[in-house]
Design a protein around this motif. Structure first.
Motif, short mmCIF file in Angstrom:
data_model
loop_
_atom_site.label_atom_id
_atom_site.label_comp_id
_atom_site.label_asym_id
_atom_site.label_seq_id
_atom_site.Cartn_x
_atom_site.Cartn_y
_atom_site.Cartn_z
N LYS A 192 0.83 -1.21 0.00
CA LYS A 192 0.00 0.00 0.00
C LYS A 192 0.86 1.26 0.00
O LYS A 192 0.60 2.21 -0.76
CB LYS A 192 -0.91 -0.01 1.24
N VAL A 193 1.90 1.26 0.83
CA VAL A 193 2.81 2.41 0.89
C VAL A 193 3.51 2.60 -0.45
O VAL A 193 3.62 3.73 -0.94
CB VAL A 193 3.83 2.22 2.02
N ALA A 194 3.96 1.51 -1.06
CA ALA A 194 4.64 1.59 -2.35
C ALA A 194 3.74 2.25 -3.39
O ALA A 194 4.18 3.11 -4.17
CB ALA A 194 5.05 0.20 -2.81
N LYS A 195 2.46 1.88 -3.41
CA LYS A 195 1.53 2.43 -4.38
C LYS A 195 1.24 3.91 -4.10
O LYS A 195 1.11 4.71 -5.03
CB LYS A 195 0.24 1.62 -4.39
N LYS A 196 1.14 4.27 -2.83
CA LYS A 196 0.89 5.67 -2.49
C LYS A 196 2.08 6.56 -2.85
O LYS A 196 1.93 7.77 -3.04
CB LYS A 196 0.54 5.82 -1.00
N LEU A 197 3.25 5.94 -2.94
CA LEU A 197 4.44 6.69 -3.30
C LEU A 197 4.66 6.75 -4.81
O LEU A 197 5.66 7.26 -5.29
CB LEU A 197 5.68 6.08 -2.63
N GLY A 198 3.69 6.20 -5.58
CA GLY A 198 3.74 6.32 -7.02
C GLY A 198 4.26 5.12 -7.78
O GLY A 198 4.51 5.21 -8.98
N PHE A 199 4.43 3.98 -7.08
CA PHE A 199 4.93 2.77 -7.73
C PHE A 199 3.79 1.79 -7.99
O PHE A 199 2.73 1.87 -7.37
CB PHE A 199 6.00 2.11 -6.86
N ASP A 200 4.03 0.86 -8.90
CA ASP A 200 3.00 -0.14 -9.24
C ASP A 200 2.80 -1.15 -8.12
O ASP A 200 1.74 -1.76 -8.00
CB ASP A 200 3.37 -0.88 -10.53
N GLY A 201 3.82 -1.36 -7.32
CA GLY A 201 3.77 -2.32 -6.23
C GLY A 201 5.13 -2.45 -5.59
O GLY A 201 6.03 -1.64 -5.86
N PHE A 202 5.31 -3.46 -4.75
CA PHE A 202 6.57 -3.60 -4.02
C PHE A 202 7.76 -3.81 -4.94
O PHE A 202 8.82 -3.21 -4.76
CB PHE A 202 6.48 -4.76 -3.02
N ARG A 203 7.62 -4.67 -5.94
CA ARG A 203 8.75 -4.96 -6.83
C ARG A 203 9.21 -3.72 -7.59
O ARG A 203 10.40 -3.48 -7.75
CB ARG A 203 8.38 -6.08 -7.80
N ASP A 204 8.24 -2.94 -8.05
CA ASP A 204 8.57 -1.70 -8.75
C ASP A 204 9.26 -0.72 -7.80
O ASP A 204 10.23 -0.05 -8.18
CB ASP A 204 7.28 -1.09 -9.31
N PHE A 205 8.77 -0.67 -6.56
CA PHE A 205 9.36 0.18 -5.53
C PHE A 205 10.79 -0.26 -5.25
O PHE A 205 11.73 0.56 -5.21
CB PHE A 205 8.50 0.08 -4.26
N ARG A 206 10.98 -1.54 -5.07
CA ARG A 206 12.31 -2.10 -4.78
C ARG A 206 13.29 -1.79 -5.91
O ARG A 206 14.42 -1.35 -5.66
CB ARG A 206 12.19 -3.61 -4.58
N GLN A 207 12.87 -1.99 -7.15
CA GLN A 207 13.74 -1.74 -8.29
C GLN A 207 14.09 -0.25 -8.40
O GLN A 207 15.23 0.11 -8.71
CB GLN A 207 13.08 -2.21 -9.59
N GLY A 208 13.11 0.60 -8.13
CA GLY A 208 13.35 2.03 -8.17
C GLY A 208 14.40 2.45 -7.15
O GLY A 208 15.29 3.26 -7.45
#
Length: 284
Positions: free
Chosen positions: A57-73
């Motif tokens: 949920k936090v990852a998506k609120k920060l503008g990412f598609d999900g955890f994996r996208d957040f992690r890669q970013g």
């Protein structure tokens, strides 16, 4: 996010939209500079003391598609030269190290502010300022100093503006603005009550409104026609505001030049006139 430099900035500008718990989770994840593409969601959730869905949920609120996208970013960001510029100042730092760290932190703010700059919004802001009948600037504290700096630059090329740093004066100014006018609000947090009140009244009266702030999800950012965002990493000693001020001054220098370019011949002529007017004040 195609530009790795923008990842840290995009996260920071969205932090105000998070709840206290979500903010705590985001801070815990951002502190994991050792994160890799094999770091599991479960490990991150356990370290933050929350459920796995909360991390997603936090990852998506920060503008990412999900955890994996957040992690890669985050992986790409921490590998970028921009991320490596910032280093915390310690009590044992020598004067030379202090100078280096302060300068490099300012360089990071410039790099990342440039990476997230909305060029379409920037051009609209320049157009509004060029066409305006009156240009009123609102800010308190350090933000008022930035407003004064850009107002001084505009005067050099014959573009008149007024700076207000008192809540009553801001409201009086806003009450007199209309559809042909522009109000620029300067607020690092985007939550300064006096500035918010003045912008609300100015917009109610039909004036164009521009915000210069560090947070794209702030109340101010959602209350204006155009948002120009700076970004800076927080530092216990320097603070965000000091570093963000460097980025904002450069952003507004660029805005000043863009406005001048709208009528370069007039700008050059007025610049020559104002320079001649003060030249005799210098000791020969």
């Amino acid at each position: 996010m195609n530009d790795a430099r923008a990842v840290g900035a995009q996260i920071r500008v969205r932090l105000p939209s998070l709840t206290p718990l979500e903010g705590k989770v985001a801070a815990a994840i951002l502190a994991r500079k050792d994160i890799t593409d094999t770091t599991p969601l479960r490990e991150i959730a356990e370290a933050a003391g929350v459920s796995e869905p909360m991390v997603v949920k936090v990852a998506k609120k920060l503008g990412f598609d999900g955890f994996r996208d957040f992690r890669q970013g985050l992986i790409e960001y921490y590998q970028s030269e921009s991320a490596s510029l910032h280093t915390e100042i310690t009590p044992d730092d020598t004067p030379g190290v202090i100078v280096q760290k302060v300068f490099r932190t300012a360089m990071q703010a410039l790099e990342e502010t440039f990476a997230i700059l909305d060029l379409e919004a920037f051009d609209r802001a320049a157009d509004y300022l060029h066409r305006a009948r009156h240009r009123d600037f609102y800010g308190v504290g350090g933000s008022a100093q930035i407003a004064r700096d850009v107002s001084h630059k505009f005067l050099r090329i014959g573009i008149r503006s007024s700076v207000f740093d008192d809540s009553h004066m801001m409201m009086m100014s806003a009450a007199l603005l209309g559809p042909d006018d522009v109000a620029i609000a300067f607020s690092h947090s985007g939550e300064t009550a006096a500035v918010l009140d003045a912008v609300e009244l100015a917009r109610k009266n039909g004036a164009r409104t521009i915000a210069v702030t560090n947070y794209s999800e702030s109340t101010l950012a959602h209350s204006v026609d155009v948002v120009l965002c700076s970004t800076a990493e927080n530092s216990p000693l320097l603070g965000e505001n000091a570093t963000a001020r460097i980025a904002q001054l450069n952003l507004l220098d660029a805005l000043f030049v863009a406005v001048a370019q709208k009528d370069r011949a007039t700008a050059d002529a007025n610049l020559a006139r104002t320079m001649r007017a003060v030249q005799f004040k210098r000791k020969q």
